[in-house]
Design an enzyme around this catalytic site. Structure first.
Site, mmCIF file in Angstrom:
data_model
loop_
_atom_site.group_PDB
_atom_site.id
_atom_site.type_symbol
_atom_site.label_atom_id
_atom_site.label_comp_id
_atom_site.label_asym_id
_atom_site.label_seq_id
_atom_site.Cartn_x
_atom_site.Cartn_y
_atom_site.Cartn_z
ATOM 1 N N GLY A 19 0.836 -1.188 0.000
ATOM 2 C CA GLY A 19 0.000 0.000 0.000
ATOM 3 C C GLY A 19 0.870 1.236 0.000
ATOM 4 O O GLY A 19 1.990 1.230 -0.518
ATOM 5 N N ARG A 27 -2.462 -8.068 -1.733
ATOM 6 C CA ARG A 27 -3.757 -8.650 -2.123
ATOM 7 C C ARG A 27 -4.045 -8.380 -3.592
ATOM 8 O O ARG A 27 -4.598 -9.227 -4.297
ATOM 9 C CB ARG A 27 -4.883 -8.065 -1.269
ATOM 10 C CG ARG A 27 -4.967 -8.611 0.142
ATOM 11 C CD ARG A 27 -6.148 -8.018 0.876
ATOM 12 N NE ARG A 27 -6.045 -6.563 0.959
ATOM 13 C CZ ARG A 27 -7.008 -5.780 1.419
ATOM 14 N NH1 ARG A 27 -8.157 -6.295 1.805
ATOM 15 N NH2 ARG A 27 -6.839 -4.476 1.490
ATOM 16 N N SER A 78 4.173 -2.816 10.900
ATOM 17 C CA SER A 78 2.727 -2.805 10.683
ATOM 18 C C SER A 78 1.977 -2.899 12.010
ATOM 19 O O SER A 78 1.696 -1.888 12.660
ATOM 20 C CB SER A 78 2.324 -3.923 9.725
ATOM 21 O OG SER A 78 2.741 -5.199 10.206
ATOM 22 N N ARG A 79 1.677 -4.115 12.444
ATOM 23 C CA ARG A 79 1.043 -4.373 13.724
ATOM 24 C C ARG A 79 1.683 -5.610 14.335
ATOM 25 O O ARG A 79 2.008 -6.574 13.624
ATOM 26 C CB ARG A 79 -0.470 -4.597 13.577
ATOM 27 C CG ARG A 79 -1.277 -3.328 13.310
ATOM 28 C CD ARG A 79 -1.277 -2.404 14.510
ATOM 29 N NE ARG A 79 -2.160 -1.253 14.341
ATOM 30 C CZ ARG A 79 -1.781 -0.075 13.877
ATOM 31 N NH1 ARG A 79 -0.519 0.092 13.494
ATOM 32 N NH2 ARG A 79 -2.627 0.928 13.782
ATOM 33 N N GLU A 101 1.775 -4.295 23.518
ATOM 34 C CA GLU A 101 2.688 -3.165 23.575
ATOM 35 C C GLU A 101 2.504 -2.417 24.882
ATOM 36 O O GLU A 101 1.377 -2.025 25.183
ATOM 37 C CB GLU A 101 2.461 -2.204 22.404
ATOM 38 C CG GLU A 101 2.907 -2.758 21.081
ATOM 39 C CD GLU A 101 2.664 -1.808 19.924
ATOM 40 O OE1 GLU A 101 3.146 -2.104 18.807
ATOM 41 O OE2 GLU A 101 1.973 -0.780 20.114
ATOM 42 N N HIS A 114 6.938 1.584 18.764
ATOM 43 C CA HIS A 114 5.834 1.937 17.852
ATOM 44 C C HIS A 114 5.971 3.401 17.425
ATOM 45 O O HIS A 114 5.056 4.213 17.622
ATOM 46 C CB HIS A 114 4.481 1.703 18.529
ATOM 47 C CG HIS A 114 3.357 1.527 17.538
ATOM 48 N ND1 HIS A 114 2.304 0.668 17.735
ATOM 49 C CD2 HIS A 114 3.128 2.107 16.333
ATOM 50 C CE1 HIS A 114 1.471 0.729 16.710
ATOM 51 N NE2 HIS A 114 1.962 1.592 15.847
ATOM 52 N N GLY A 160 6.789 4.655 14.246
ATOM 53 C CA GLY A 160 6.819 4.894 12.808
ATOM 54 C C GLY A 160 6.425 6.303 12.406
ATOM 55 O O GLY A 160 7.010 6.897 11.496
#
Length: 326
Positions: A158, A180, A241-242, A271, A290, A292
């Site tokens: 993405g 995807r 990402s996660r 987290e 975290h 980013g």
């Protein structure tokens, strides 16, 4: 003079609140109500609050809160991910959700490359050599890896994933990606990326695997024991990402038994990790908090887009970034 819309925020300043330097801008457009103020005087504020400014998971948005805000119109999320929200439940209250996906891409891609480079060049160990009181000379046999000519596999192409590819190309890396939906050929050519229809092919060929997917039921724990068995023993996993995209038990095992070389993680699940978690003690793991989007410019862009989104909903205008329930 028309009254400003009332906005609910967790707090102003501090580790869980609206960034203090954003307060002045927000107050030009909204009357800010902290959660503490709201809880102390629900009768006064409940019918006046029309919007919520949500930084990540810091403000818990549940059915009880929504029931106490009968005139709430919109929840403005600062960030791209909305996996912490129950979109179906929120929609039953007629409340819209917005996010800021375009604003996070560059900063998050920068961090992905930071983690890749730091891991490849074994930066943490190098710093220790340089600052150690026991160091008398720099050893010539201390070496690490370079990224030029190596292969990076990006899972999730993405906005963030594509920005990572642009940066990887500048480092003369071979770029594979799995998504995807395949990107247009001209987009692939622009960054020199090759599409892997099967994620397994990407895992088998990559020196660095970067996770840039959204968290869904399909991506939860998508990188587990089987994935680590497919990866090269010299490979590094990078996750921006996660945390829940990775099976952490399988990751620990893979790092311990040499299935992969290293991991660099900006996100974990939970987290933060429990302070006794094995990942915290491993020399072949880099962990960041975290972060980013944690730059001054990025966070301000996110805040301003939240304002644009919320005001568009309140004034019945086209919404720049509305999140729809899938």
């Amino acid at each position: 003079m028309e009254e400003l819309p009332f906005m609910l925020v967790k707090e102003i300043g501090g580790p869980s609140g609206v960034v203090a330097e954003h307060e002045e801008f927000l107050k030009k457009h909204f009357r800010l109500i902290t959660l503490k103020e709201f809880m102390e005087d629900k009768t006064h504020f409940s019918e006046r609050i029309t919007c919520i400014f949500g930084w990540g998971v810091k403000l818990k948005i549940d059915q009880e809160l929504l029931q106490s805000l009968p005139n709430l119109k919109v929840i403005g999320v600062a960030g791209a991910g909305v996996d912490h929200l129950d979109l179906k439940m929120i929609s039953t209250f007629g409340v819209k959700v917005t996010n800021t996906p375009q604003e996070v891409t560059s900063a998050t891609a920068d961090l992905a490359m930071t983690l890749l480079l730091a891991s490849a060049r074994d930066l943490l160990a190098g710093i220790q050599v340089a600052v150690s009181p026991d160091t008398e000379t720099y050893p010539l046999n201390w070496m690490s890896d370079e990224v030029t000519g190596s292969t990076v596999g990006i899972i999730g192409m993405g906005g963030v994933g594509y920005k990572i590819a642009e940066r990887a190309r500048a480092f003369e890396m071979k770029i594979l990606y799995h998504n995807r939906h395949r990107r247009k050929e001209e987009e692939e050519r622009a960054v020199g990326a090759t599409y892997c229809e099967k994620v397994e092919d990407l895992l088998e060929q990559s020196d660095y695997v970067i996770l840039a997917v959204t968290l869904t039921s399909e991506t939860a724990n998508m990188i587990g024991k089987r994935a680590f068995e497919l990866m090269r023993p010299t490979a590094t996993l990078i996750n921006i990402s996660r945390g829940a995209v990775v099976d952490h038990n399988a990751l620990v095992e893979a790092l311990q038994n040499g299935s992969i070389k290293a991991a660099a993680l900006d996100v974990t699940f939970p987290e933060p990790l429990p302070r006794n978690h094995p990942l915290l003690k491993m020399k072949n793991v880099i962990l960041t908090p975290h972060s980013g989007t944690a730059t001054h410019h990025c966070r301000r862009r996110m805040m301003m887009k939240v304002v644009d989104n919320i005001l568009a909903v309140i004034h019945g205008q086209p919404i720049p970034n509305e999140v729809f329930q899938k």
